[in-house]
Design a protein around this motif. Structure first.
Motif: not given
Length: 649
Positions: A486, A490, A522, A524, A533
């Motif tokens: 990660t 990200d 993580t 989006d 990630a």
């Protein structure tokens, strides 16, 4: 209600109880046999977990808030809750209008992000102006025993990018903390203004203050303690969190601040020429004619897509050429501005003094500060070929960087002995910034990252901690764990500071935002998990447990239990104590003493410090520094001692 039976009815009930029970047993056996014959005794699936519901009655209004509960983690979530009305139409570019809970509220989905460029396609605009929302994540439903500490999260992104839905809450909530990420207006929608009465700007900061007020009013209904609200931010969010702590309309609601990789003393933390910036923006929209009221009316006629695309054009122009140095601060060309102290209408401002002034005063601070940096903040924002094409040499670039630090007024505040003067000029910043022509690319890259990280992040953070500690408790940490899978991009796609991630030289660096995937799961921008990630290695999972427990411990602390803690040692210029965070936590001293002293920081080492590594020609530096530090204290203490966190709260 308890059933009461008259004596004669009780006798009848007792009389018929055995036949009734026998009949019921026969029915159950019959049903069991029939089920076995028909479906073969296959076990039915478990019933779905009931969605949590919170009932609120406050200031004469009632509300029913329905959320969700995760089957995997048991985490309760209430998402997409409006803390302010939609800033659309005539309310665009106006202060947020507080919205109270009322009626039936569906809080089972993430709300839309605020308007911004799409992460992977900057020419496309996503989001919705009706975005003044927050999410609430709690490990348990409220009862008479709850009163959990609260973390209000302000995301980074240079006031232009990202959303509340990106930050998975489980690592923090597993430590008995309620986690509340908030959204605020981005780009021109949340920043532009000239500090005047009719167009003061700083709407993003006002949105944040309104969200904190909402949390203060309502969090007890969700099991939180309204007197234990810590505001935590990263990057520009960290700068904003510290501004909130000084603002009259917000600071009474805040019991502590965590500033991750951000400080109001950083270069470009605020716009020193807001009128020029406003003129530049409105002229692009053909709205420059007239006074502020007419400008606002004209800007309300522009589409959200046009406004965001124009912001993107300005970002490119503002950070091109030699202005690439500015991008290393994590900002993208938009920043808050200093407002009038009195607008004549009794409306409180957010940033009514330059940050360097309100931090220097110090008398407004009564809350603890935890401030920290990553080990190599600028590593993913540096491209050697780009630098050499613009500045000719790496040396020219570094010396340009030194001109934007802007901390001259603060580097003489500490009354301790001036190291540079004591060394009789042996240490020389300009000489230190020279990059030998014989160095290879790896050496040059390491030097650029070290010097720019010190100038743009480490020095402002240390000076901030110094000044804060004059009136309250301050604590300093350095995040030094490199994740296996990660990275900062990200979470911070679009930010120039994290855009150059490809070189082998960056494999071991811990750059801006790299701690986010350790502290949070993580997602989006819309809240969908990013499997790529997710943490898998044992070392990453160890670092997560360490860092999340560390932040949660600070969230649990209050004025009474911050004393005498083996881990949280208050910051002091003498010894510069700090906390090193990796798979485990280590207490240490003399944070980058030699390098920050070169930049002008007034620090006092606890022990003999060798600065010989700074370069050729400084051979006698070790002797001088040893003599200097010997004057400071007769007590010799070790530079580093291991310290373990306390258990789960």
């Amino acid at each position: 209600m308890r059933l009461q039976l008259h004596d004669k009815h009780r006798k009848k009930f007792i009389m018929f109880r055995k036949p009734i029970l026998l009949f019921g047993l026969i029915c159950i056996l019959s049903i069991a046999n029939r089920c076995e014959a028909i479906v073969g005794g296959i076990q039915a699936s478990s019933p779905p977990i009931d969605d949590p519901v919170v009932f609120v009655r406050y200031v004469g209004r009632s509300a029913r808030v329905e959320g969700t509960r995760s089957r995997q983690t048991g985490l309760y979530s209430f998402r997409g809750i409006r803390y302010a009305e939609a800033p659309t139409g005539e309310h665009r570019f106006q202060r947020p209008r507080f919205q109270r809970l009322s009626g039936d509220i569906d809080a089972i989905h993430n709300g839309p992000p605020c308007p911004q460029p799409e992460p992977n396609n900057p020419h496309r605009v996503i989001g919705n102006e009706d975005c003044l929302l927050l999410n609430i994540y709690t490990p348990q439903m409220p009862d008479e025993t709850t009163g959990l500490p609260v973390v209000v999260w302000i995301h980074g992104g240079g006031y232009r990018y990202r959303s509340a839905a990106q930050y998975g809450a489980e690592p923090l909530t597993q430590n008995g903390v309620i986690f509340i990420p908030i959204q605020y207006r981005l780009g021109s929608f949340g920043i532009i203004g000239d500090g005047s009465r009719d167009f003061s700007g700083n709407l993003a900061l006002l949105d944040m203050a309104t969200a904190v007020r909402w949390v203060k009013d309502y969090i007890s209904w969700f099991g939180g303690d309204p007197n234990q609200i810590k505001v935590i931010g990263q990057g520009s969010g960290a700068t904003a969190a510290m501004v909130l702590s000084s603002a009259t309309m917000a600071r009474s609601s805040i019991s502590g601040v965590v500033a991750m990789s951000g400080s109001p003393l950083q270069p470009n933390a605020y716009d020193s020429e807001p009128t020029t910036s406003l003129d530049e923006i409105v002229s692009k929209h053909n709205c420059s004619a007239g006074n502020e009221t007419e400008i606002v009316k004209c800007m309300r006629g522009r589409s959200a897509e046009d406004i965001i695309k124009t912001d993107s054009e300005l970002q490119v122009s503002r950070l091109s050429g030699q202005n690439v140095v500015k991008s290393l601060s994590g900002h993208v060309g938009v920043a808050p501005s200093v407002e009038q102290k009195d607008d004549g209408r009794g409306l409180l401002g957010m940033l009514t003094d330059k940050p360097e002034i309100f931090i220097k005063k110090g008398n407004v601070f009564s809350i603890p500060l935890l401030i920290g940096v990553t080990k190599d903040e600028t590593a993913n924002g540096i491209d050697i070929k780009e630098i050499e094409s613009v500045f000719s040499t790496a040396t020219d670039f570094l010396q340009s960087t030194s001109k934007i630090v802007g901390l001259d007024n603060f580097l003489n505040l500490n009354k301790s002995v001036d190291l540079l003067d004591s060394l009789g000029g042996v240490l020389n910043l300009q000489r230190y910034l020279e990059v030998p022509k014989s160095w290879n690319v790896t050496q040059i890259f390491s030097k650029l990252v070290e010097a720019t990280t010190d100038a743009v992040f480490n020095l402002p953070a240390v000076v901030t901690a110094q000044l804060w500690s004059d009136s309250s408790k301050a604590y300093f940490y350095s995040f030094e764990h490199r994740s296996d899978n990660t990275k900062g991009s990200d979470f911070l796609t679009g930010l120039p500071l994290v855009s150059k991630v490809s070189s082998e030289k960056q494999k071991e660096t811990v750059a801006h935002g790299d701690e986010l995937g350790i502290l949070f799961d993580t997602h989006d921008i819309f809240g969908n998990p990013v499997e790529r990630a997710s943490l898998k290695s044992k070392r990453d999972l160890n670092a997560r447990q360490t860092f999340a427990t560390f932040i949660a411990k600070f969230a649990h602390m209050n004025a009474s239990n911050l004393r005498d803690d083996s881990l949280f040692k208050p910051f002091s210029s003498k010894g510069t104590p700090y906390i090193r965070i990796g798979e485990q936590i280590t207490s240490a001293n003399d944070f980058r003493f030699c390098q920050l002293s070169l930049w002008g920081a007034k620090l006092e080492a606890l022990k003999s410090v060798s600065c010989k590594f700074l370069g050729d020609g400084l051979g006698n530096l070790n002797r001088v520094v040893s003599g200097f530090t010997g004057l400071l204290s007769g007590v010799q203490r070790p530079a580093s001692t291991s310290s373990k966190l306390l258990g789960v709260f």
